[in-house]
Design a protein around this motif. Structure first.
Motif, PDB file in Angstrom:
ATOM      1  N   VAL A  25       0.836  -1.202   0.000  1.00 36.40           N
ATOM      2  CA  VAL A  25       0.000   0.000   0.000  1.00 36.40           C
ATOM      3  C   VAL A  25       0.871   1.252   0.000  1.00 36.40           C
ATOM      4  O   VAL A  25       0.623   2.204  -0.758  1.00 36.40           O
ATOM      5  CB  VAL A  25      -0.954   0.006   1.215  1.00 36.40           C
ATOM      6  CG1 VAL A  25      -1.617   1.377   1.367  1.00 36.40           C
ATOM      7  CG2 VAL A  25      -2.010  -1.085   1.069  1.00 36.40           C
ATOM      8  N   GLU A  26       1.889   1.261   0.850  1.00 43.11           N
ATOM      9  CA  GLU A  26       2.779   2.419   0.925  1.00 43.11           C
ATOM     10  C   GLU A  26       3.514   2.636  -0.385  1.00 43.11           C
ATOM     11  O   GLU A  26       3.720   3.784  -0.821  1.00 43.11           O
ATOM     12  CB  GLU A  26       3.782   2.246   2.080  1.00 43.11           C
ATOM     13  CG  GLU A  26       3.140   2.191   3.459  1.00 43.11           C
ATOM     14  CD  GLU A  26       2.242   3.377   3.727  1.00 43.11           C
ATOM     15  OE1 GLU A  26       2.672   4.518   3.444  1.00 43.11           O
ATOM     16  OE2 GLU A  26       1.111   3.189   4.201  1.00 43.11           O
ATOM     17  N   GLU A  27       3.924   1.540  -1.045  1.00 43.89           N
ATOM     18  CA  GLU A  27       4.622   1.662  -2.320  1.00 43.89           C
ATOM     19  C   GLU A  27       3.679   2.182  -3.405  1.00 43.89           C
ATOM     20  O   GLU A  27       4.085   2.958  -4.271  1.00 43.89           O
ATOM     21  CB  GLU A  27       5.220   0.319  -2.728  1.00 43.89           C
ATOM     22  CG  GLU A  27       6.362  -0.119  -1.825  1.00 43.89           C
ATOM     23  CD  GLU A  27       7.057  -1.381  -2.331  1.00 43.89           C
ATOM     24  OE1 GLU A  27       6.872  -1.724  -3.508  1.00 43.89           O
ATOM     25  OE2 GLU A  27       7.783  -2.014  -1.540  1.00 43.89           O
ATOM     26  N   CYS A  28       2.421   1.728  -3.371  1.00 41.97           N
ATOM     27  CA  CYS A  28       1.432   2.203  -4.344  1.00 41.97           C
ATOM     28  C   CYS A  28       1.176   3.701  -4.164  1.00 41.97           C
ATOM     29  O   CYS A  28       1.008   4.434  -5.139  1.00 41.97           O
ATOM     30  CB  CYS A  28       0.128   1.424  -4.206  1.00 41.97           C
ATOM     31  SG  CYS A  28       0.204  -0.285  -4.815  1.00 41.97           S
ATOM     32  N   ARG A  29       1.137   4.134  -2.925  1.00 42.38           N
ATOM     33  CA  ARG A  29       0.919   5.560  -2.648  1.00 42.38           C
ATOM     34  C   ARG A  29       2.080   6.411  -3.151  1.00 42.38           C
ATOM     35  O   ARG A  29       1.896   7.559  -3.555  1.00 42.38           O
ATOM     36  CB  ARG A  29       0.738   5.772  -1.143  1.00 42.38           C
ATOM     37  CG  ARG A  29      -0.619   5.331  -0.602  1.00 42.38           C
ATOM     38  CD  ARG A  29      -0.668   5.395   0.906  1.00 42.38           C
ATOM     39  NE  ARG A  29      -2.020   5.162   1.413  1.00 42.38           N
ATOM     40  CZ  ARG A  29      -2.299   4.947   2.689  1.00 42.38           C
ATOM     41  NH1 ARG A  29      -1.323   4.934   3.600  1.00 42.38           N
ATOM     42  NH2 ARG A  29      -3.548   4.742   3.079  1.00 42.38           N
ATOM     43  N   ALA A  30       3.281   5.832  -3.114  1.00 41.88           N
ATOM     44  CA  ALA A  30       4.476   6.580  -3.520  1.00 41.88           C
ATOM     45  C   ALA A  30       4.785   6.451  -5.012  1.00 41.88           C
ATOM     46  O   ALA A  30       5.648   7.158  -5.527  1.00 41.88           O
ATOM     47  CB  ALA A  30       5.683   6.085  -2.717  1.00 41.88           C
ATOM     48  N   SER A  31       4.075   5.565  -5.701  1.00 34.82           N
ATOM     49  CA  SER A  31       4.349   5.318  -7.113  1.00 34.82           C
ATOM     50  C   SER A  31       4.025   6.545  -7.968  1.00 34.82           C
ATOM     51  O   SER A  31       2.977   7.168  -7.808  1.00 34.82           O
ATOM     52  CB  SER A  31       3.529   4.119  -7.604  1.00 34.82           C
ATOM     53  OG  SER A  31       3.727   3.919  -8.997  1.00 34.82           O
ATOM     54  N   SER A  32       4.931   6.871  -8.871  1.00 37.43           N
ATOM     55  CA  SER A  32       4.722   8.030  -9.750  1.00 37.43           C
ATOM     56  C   SER A  32       3.830   7.687 -10.936  1.00 37.43           C
ATOM     57  O   SER A  32       3.177   8.570 -11.500  1.00 37.43           O
ATOM     58  CB  SER A  32       6.073   8.563 -10.257  1.00 37.43           C
ATOM     59  OG  SER A  32       6.785   7.544 -10.965  1.00 37.43           O
ATOM     60  N   LYS A  33       3.790   6.423 -11.331  1.00 38.96           N
ATOM     61  CA  LYS A  33       2.959   5.985 -12.455  1.00 38.96           C
ATOM     62  C   LYS A  33       2.196   4.716 -12.079  1.00 38.96           C
ATOM     63  O   LYS A  33       2.460   3.640 -12.612  1.00 38.96           O
ATOM     64  CB  LYS A  33       3.824   5.737 -13.698  1.00 38.96           C
ATOM     65  CG  LYS A  33       4.498   6.993 -14.244  1.00 38.96           C
ATOM     66  CD  LYS A  33       5.297   6.662 -15.488  1.00 38.96           C
ATOM     67  CE  LYS A  33       5.951   7.917 -16.064  1.00 38.96           C
ATOM     68  NZ  LYS A  33       6.735   7.600 -17.290  1.00 38.96           N
ATOM     69  N   PRO A  34       1.260   4.835 -11.153  1.00 39.35           N
ATOM     70  CA  PRO A  34       0.525   3.643 -10.702  1.00 39.35           C
ATOM     71  C   PRO A  34      -0.478   3.162 -11.751  1.00 39.35           C
ATOM     72  O   PRO A  34      -1.037   3.963 -12.502  1.00 39.35           O
ATOM     73  CB  PRO A  34      -0.199   4.136  -9.448  1.00 39.35           C
ATOM     74  CG  PRO A  34      -0.406   5.593  -9.696  1.00 39.35           C
ATOM     75  CD  PRO A  34       0.811   6.056 -10.451  1.00 39.35           C
ATOM     76  N   SER A  35      -0.699   1.842 -11.787  1.00 43.30           N
ATOM     77  CA  SER A  35      -1.734   1.284 -12.646  1.00 43.30           C
ATOM     78  C   SER A  35      -3.083   1.558 -11.989  1.00 43.30           C
ATOM     79  O   SER A  35      -3.156   2.064 -10.863  1.00 43.30           O
ATOM     80  CB  SER A  35      -1.521  -0.219 -12.812  1.00 43.30           C
ATOM     81  OG  SER A  35      -1.728  -0.894 -11.576  1.00 43.30           O
ATOM     82  N   GLU A  36      -4.176   1.210 -12.687  1.00 43.41           N
ATOM     83  CA  GLU A  36      -5.498   1.439 -12.116  1.00 43.41           C
ATOM     84  C   GLU A  36      -5.700   0.641 -10.830  1.00 43.41           C
ATOM     85  O   GLU A  36      -6.274   1.124  -9.854  1.00 43.41           O
ATOM     86  CB  GLU A  36      -6.581   1.082 -13.146  1.00 43.41           C
ATOM     87  CG  GLU A  36      -6.612   1.992 -14.359  1.00 43.41           C
ATOM     88  CD  GLU A  36      -6.757   3.467 -13.985  1.00 43.41           C
ATOM     89  OE1 GLU A  36      -7.609   3.782 -13.128  1.00 43.41           O
ATOM     90  OE2 GLU A  36      -5.996   4.295 -14.526  1.00 43.41           O
ATOM     91  N   LEU A  37      -5.202  -0.615 -10.822  1.00 41.24           N
ATOM     92  CA  LEU A  37      -5.318  -1.447  -9.619  1.00 41.24           C
ATOM     93  C   LEU A  37      -4.488  -0.858  -8.482  1.00 41.24           C
ATOM     94  O   LEU A  37      -4.924  -0.846  -7.324  1.00 41.24           O
ATOM     95  CB  LEU A  37      -4.862  -2.879  -9.914  1.00 41.24           C
ATOM     96  CG  LEU A  37      -4.882  -3.842  -8.723  1.00 41.24           C
ATOM     97  CD1 LEU A  37      -6.296  -3.966  -8.150  1.00 41.24           C
ATOM     98  CD2 LEU A  37      -4.365  -5.226  -9.129  1.00 41.24           C
ATOM     99  N   GLU A  38      -3.309  -0.341  -8.800  1.00 42.24           N
ATOM    100  CA  GLU A  38      -2.457   0.253  -7.770  1.00 42.24           C
ATOM    101  C   GLU A  38      -3.071   1.537  -7.205  1.00 42.24           C
ATOM    102  O   GLU A  38      -2.927   1.832  -6.013  1.00 42.24           O
ATOM    103  CB  GLU A  38      -1.066   0.511  -8.354  1.00 42.24           C
ATOM    104  CG  GLU A  38      -0.283  -0.776  -8.607  1.00 42.24           C
ATOM    105  CD  GLU A  38       0.883  -0.604  -9.546  1.00 42.24           C
ATOM    106  OE1 GLU A  38       1.525  -1.610  -9.852  1.00 42.24           O
ATOM    107  OE2 GLU A  38       1.148   0.528 -10.002  1.00 42.24           O
ATOM    108  N   LYS A  39      -3.775   2.292  -8.054  1.00 42.99           N
ATOM    109  CA  LYS A  39      -4.494   3.471  -7.569  1.00 42.99           C
ATOM    110  C   LYS A  39      -5.591   3.063  -6.582  1.00 42.99           C
ATOM    111  O   LYS A  39      -5.795   3.712  -5.551  1.00 42.99           O
ATOM    112  CB  LYS A  39      -5.119   4.226  -8.742  1.00 42.99           C
ATOM    113  CG  LYS A  39      -4.123   4.947  -9.634  1.00 42.99           C
ATOM    114  CD  LYS A  39      -4.845   5.629 -10.790  1.00 42.99           C
ATOM    115  CE  LYS A  39      -3.857   6.315 -11.734  1.00 42.99           C
ATOM    116  NZ  LYS A  39      -4.539   6.948 -12.886  1.00 42.99           N
ATOM    117  N   LEU A  40      -6.271   1.953  -6.910  1.00 46.77           N
ATOM    118  CA  LEU A  40      -7.323   1.450  -6.025  1.00 46.77           C
ATOM    119  C   LEU A  40      -6.739   1.006  -4.695  1.00 46.77           C
ATOM    120  O   LEU A  40      -7.294   1.310  -3.630  1.00 46.77           O
ATOM    121  CB  LEU A  40      -8.055   0.280  -6.693  1.00 46.77           C
ATOM    122  CG  LEU A  40      -9.133  -0.428  -5.859  1.00 46.77           C
ATOM    123  CD1 LEU A  40     -10.236   0.552  -5.473  1.00 46.77           C
ATOM    124  CD2 LEU A  40      -9.708  -1.611  -6.627  1.00 46.77           C
TER     125      LEU A  40
END
Length: 232
Positions: A25-40
């Motif tokens: 979750v923390e990595e998804c929040r920090a991602s500069s180009k998250p996928s749709e699933l990672e945004k969710l």
């Protein structure tokens, strides 16, 4: 250097995902180009864990295992650090230090783990409080009289011995649990490591653009859709 390979007899997916998904979750929040699933995942935050627990029932065992392999790969530094801290505490110093760790999804409901680039320090092994009793004294003597070329062979024999091996397996299991991988380990095999072995990666840098491998992401989305259809 030496290599330590061990079979995984049992996996507690719920407990493993509980800790490792929070890291994701923390990595998804920090991602500069998250996928749709990672945004969710980023928006769900702590609620991601109970959602994943619901999705487990819609994922086959092979997909669950592949997620464990990927999570170990993604959390490599944290898990290796936890293992080395446990080794340090048990042996009373950095007598054994793991350089890398990876998992393999074996045929059927089975995983294997491999610790590579494992360095041993004979002087610190000799001083280790873990080597006690007659057998421990004999092991210390063996290290004192061994030349540089046979140190690793002595370390392999020591870790494979009836004196140390059960304790070593138990220690590895405990430290993996603390790192978030709740596994029941089987037997271990300790051998020489040339340092040239290629570590397999489940992420394909040429195809996978986000944090989650496409193949796994597709399976999770399918499971999410199946879950929604069931509750609607």
């Amino acid at each position: 250097m030496i290599k330590i390979s061990f079979d995984v007899q049992e996996i507690n997916y719920e407990k493993s995902f509980d800790i490792l998904i929070k890291q994701l979750v923390e990595e998804c929040r920090a991602s500069s180009k998250p996928s749709e699933l990672e945004k969710l995942i980023a928006k769900l935050g702590d609620d991601t864990v109970p959602v994943v627990e619901k999705l487990l029932g819609f994922l086959d065992t092979d997909t669950r295992d592949r997620i464990i392999v990927w999570l170990l790969e993604a959390q490599q530094d944290m898990i290796v650090a936890s293992l080395n801290e446990a080794l340090h505490n048990v042996l009373g110093g950095d007598a054994i230090v793991i350089g890398a760790l990876y998992a393999q999804d074996m045929p059927g409901p089975k995983l294997s783990l491999h610790a590579l680039q494992v360095k041993t320090d004979s002087k610190k092994l000799i001083e280790s409080p873990a080597l006690t009793g007659i057998a421990g004294g004999a092991a210390k003597l063996a290290f004192r009289i061994a030349d540089a070329q046979t140190i690793e062979n002595q370390a392999i024999k020591l870790l494979s011995s009836d004196l140390i091996k059960p304790k070593f397996i138990s220690m590895l299991a405990d430290s993996l649990n603390e790192a978030g991988l709740h596994l029941k380990l089987g037997d271990i095999v300790i051998a020489e490591d040339s340092g040239k072995e290629t570590i397999p990666h489940i992420m394909d840098p040429e195809k996978d653009e986000g944090l989650i491998p496409d193949a796994i992401e597709d399976k999770i989305i399918d499971a999410f859709a199946a879950w929604l259809k069931e509750i609607v």
